[in-house]
Write an enzyme that holds these catalytic residues in place. Structure first.
Site, PDB file in Angstrom:
ATOM      1  CD  GLU A   1      -2.798  -1.345   2.359  1.00 17.32           C
ATOM      2  OE1 GLU A   1      -2.696  -0.503   3.276  1.00 17.32           O
ATOM      3  OE2 GLU A   1      -3.592  -2.306   2.400  1.00 17.32           O
TER       4      GLU A   1
ATOM      5  CG  ASP B   1     -12.622  -8.685   1.838  1.00 15.97           C
ATOM      6  OD1 ASP B   1     -12.787  -7.681   1.126  1.00 15.97           O
ATOM      7  OD2 ASP B   1     -11.938  -8.644   2.875  1.00 15.97           O
TER       8      ASP B   1
ATOM      9  CG  ASN C   1      -0.829  -6.462  -1.848  1.00 16.92           C
ATOM     10  OD1 ASN C   1      -1.481  -6.987  -2.748  1.00 16.92           O
ATOM     11  ND2 ASN C   1      -1.271  -6.376  -0.597  1.00 16.92           N
TER      12      ASN C   1
ATOM     13  CG  HIS D   1      -9.765  -5.508   0.632  1.00 21.41           C
ATOM     14  ND1 HIS D   1      -9.978  -6.653   1.371  1.00 21.41           N
ATOM     15  CD2 HIS D   1      -8.429  -5.255   0.707  1.00 21.41           C
ATOM     16  CE1 HIS D   1      -8.830  -7.069   1.873  1.00 21.41           C
ATOM     17  NE2 HIS D   1      -7.867  -6.238   1.481  1.00 21.41           N
TER      18      HIS D   1
ATOM     19  CD  GLU E   1      -4.357  -7.681   1.184  1.00 26.89           C
ATOM     20  OE1 GLU E   1      -5.245  -7.035   1.807  1.00 26.89           O
ATOM     21  OE2 GLU E   1      -3.148  -7.398   1.252  1.00 26.89           O
TER      22      GLU E   1
END
Length: 589
Positions: free
Chosen positions: A394, A508, A437, A473, A506
């Protein structure tokens, strides 16, 4: 407890009159004497495995416990910036199974070199949950030495602990003290050097029947745990102990995938039909080693793991010269035992940094050396075992094109910290694939453009960058729909054209307040659309989710023990959701 004491706890101090103490001792003696089993039936818990407890070392006198100061640092936007103590737990050591009344006895001894150090032994009936920004307490009793007192702390879920303090005998203040905790019916009896000092109501802290142990000391302090024993108190009670072993999936369990579009697990379908793509998930050490169903599903359904928090700086490097590898080691050992690949996470990030890094007045060169040493140590430890790393996590502002300037790494090196970290990781393990990432990259726009420009520049300089992680996400509500797979496909192609690998890192899909059947099916369709995109492009190396069961999810809020998230493919009871079957459908072809 560890090194940063919990705030807002209720402390009760007791200075007993002779009459009150006599009555208490008599009552406890009657209870403890009834049906007491022979002392030869004691279980010696220090004979079990303590080598996997961070900060612990076996010595001739027992187990030496060193204070690591491990704590969870809140994010910048949190109202309370007080770090939350995150003491180690012996997840791969002795686990007690108890029924009825029992007693635990320990000898805690301060060292001559540090007679004023604090010492803590914690017995968990329900383990805590942790994320990188919060710790949700479980149920536990902590016995501790602080100054001239024995501290007894009862932690009953997320509420503030109930805290009691009892004066130590003079000789125990600088020497060893024998402490015992007995559960007798619905009360705890506390003894110091065989003298009963209190009876405390038990709110059911050990009702699970399974007990785990943790031990810690004041930061930079240490003490000796000289003995730790357990025994049943009557013939109707039972106490047994096992050394918790690394879970390994059996052949029968491997064939027990939920029946849907295919009878095989996600892992087996991917390995059979799409061997270029890993099916992965983030993994937490506590449920891995304490929840058999979690471990079973993990090994059956996935062939790649990412340590969710165990390798972040504040977890693995809590003090300047001390590392806490136990949780990370457990995840790596589990993956290897179950033939799974490992993606390391993360080495250089603005968040999850311990206070010793961010609040010490270092020179620029010292900070640069701290990052270099951290990368060399962590990557070097797992050289040849971890196939790929999120080296930089990030680097950009949440939804902007600007690099985040608040990290100590940026402040001393500017943008060059990114190349520096990648080079240091490559030096530590030349065979590992190295990634940057970030989130909110899937949509074309300023942030994605900035990441593309950064990657292109690094490659032009010959910096060892192998891939980009797209976190994915996503939220799915009446007011917001996630990026369409076709839009993501067009955006990601330009990174592939640079010669980079890409991974869904990652994923979701948060349904917020609406997890109706209709919305669950929409969630399932979206998961499938992103997986099908990854299957269609050989440059995708992984389709990985940020956890797999809503029971252990970063979407859960720390203040609501029953408020599970709803963004993953198994529900809070470990049952497959429509999203699981949609992925199974995509992989069977």
């Amino acid at each position: 407890m560890d090194d940063i004491m919990r705030v807002n706890s209720r402390e009760k101090r007791y200075r007993w009159s002779g009459r009150a103490r006599k009555g208490l001792v008599l009552g406890a003696a009657l209870l403890l004497g009834a049906g007491c089993v022979n002392s030869s039936d004691k279980i010696e818990l220090l004979d079990q495995d303590w080598t996997h407890l961070a900060g612990a070392e076996r010595v001739d006198e027992g187990v030496r416990i060193e204070g690591l100061g491990r704590a969870i640092v809140p994010t910048d936007d949190a109202d309370d910036q007080t770090p939350v103590a995150n003491p180690p737990i012996n997840l791969r050591g002795p686990v007690l199974r108890v029924k009825g009344d029992f007693v635990l006895s320990a000898r805690l001894s301060r060292l001559e070199s540090s007679p004023n150090d604090s010492a803590y032994l914690t017995i968990y009936g329900e383990l805590p949950l942790t994320q990188d920004e919060w710790r949700q307490e479980g149920r536990a009793v902590t016995l501790g030495l602080e100054d001239n007192d024995l501290i007894v702390e009862l932690q009953d879920g997320i509420d503030d602990p109930e805290r009691h303090a009892y004066p130590l005998p003079g000789s125990a203040r600088s020497q060893g003290v024998d402490v015992s905790l007995a559960r007798i019916g619905d009360r705890f009896s506390i003894q110091i050097n065989d003298e009963t000092v209190a009876l405390i109501d038990d709110p059911g802290l050990f009702d699970s029947g399974v007990l785990w142990f943790g031990a810690s000391a004041r930061k930079d302090g240490e003490y000796l745990l000289k003995s730790l024993t357990a025994r049943a108190l009557d013939k109707r009670s039972e106490v047994t102990v096992v050394d918790n072993q690394m879970p390994v999936l059996s052949a029968e369990e491997e064939e027990s995938a939920p029946t849907g579009p295919a009878t095989a697990s996600l892992r087996r379908l991917a390995e059979k039909n799409h061997s270029q793509l890993h099916i992965g998930t983030a993994v937490a050490a506590i449920p891995l080693l304490s929840d058999q169903e979690y471990a079973r599903i993990l090994a059956r359904e996935f062939n790649m793991v990412t340590p969710e928090n165990a390798m972040k700086f504040q977890f693995i490097h809590p003090r300047p010269e001390r590392y806490a590898f136990a949780d990370a080691d457990a995840i790596v050992d589990f993956a290897e035992a179950n033939d799974m690949a490992i993606h390391g996470h993360t080495l250089a990030w603005k968040e999850a940094l311990p206070r010793w890094v961010t609040e010490t007045d270092y020179t620029d060169q010292q900070l640069k050396q701290i990052l270099a040493e951290h990368i060399a140590t962590v990557v070097g430890r797992y050289k040849g075992r971890i196939q790929s790393w999120d080296v930089v996590n990030e680097p950009f502002e949440p939804f902007g094109a600007e690099l985040r300037t608040g990290s100590p790494w940026y402040q001393v090196m500017g943008e060059d910290y990114i190349a520096f970290a990648l080079k240091e990781a490559h030096r530590a393990d030349p065979e590992a694939k190295l990634y940057i990432n970030d989130y909110a990259l899937e949509d074309p726009g300023p942030k994605s453009d900035a990441m593309y420009a950064l990657a292109k520049s690094l490659l032009a300089q010959g910096v060892p960058l192998h891939g980009i992680g797209f976190q994915m996400h996503e939220d799915m509500t009446d007011d917001y729909q996630p990026v369409e797979a076709s839009v993501f496909r067009d955006n990601v192609q330009r990174f592939i054209d640079l010669g980079l690998e890409v991974r869904v890192s990652e994923m979701d899909v948060n349904l917020q307040e609406d997890d109706s059947e209709e919305r669950l099916q929409q969630q399932a369709d979206y998961y499938r659309s992103i997986l099908e995109l990854a299957l269609d492009k050989p440059a995708f190396t992984a389709f990985s989710m940020w956890g797999f069961t809503d029971r252990y999810s970063s979407l859960q809020e720390w203040w609501d023990a029953d408020g599970f998230g709803n963004g993953l493919i198994f529900d809070a009871e470990h049952q497959p959701k429509p999203a699981y079957f949609s992925l199974q459908e995509a992989l069977k072809e």
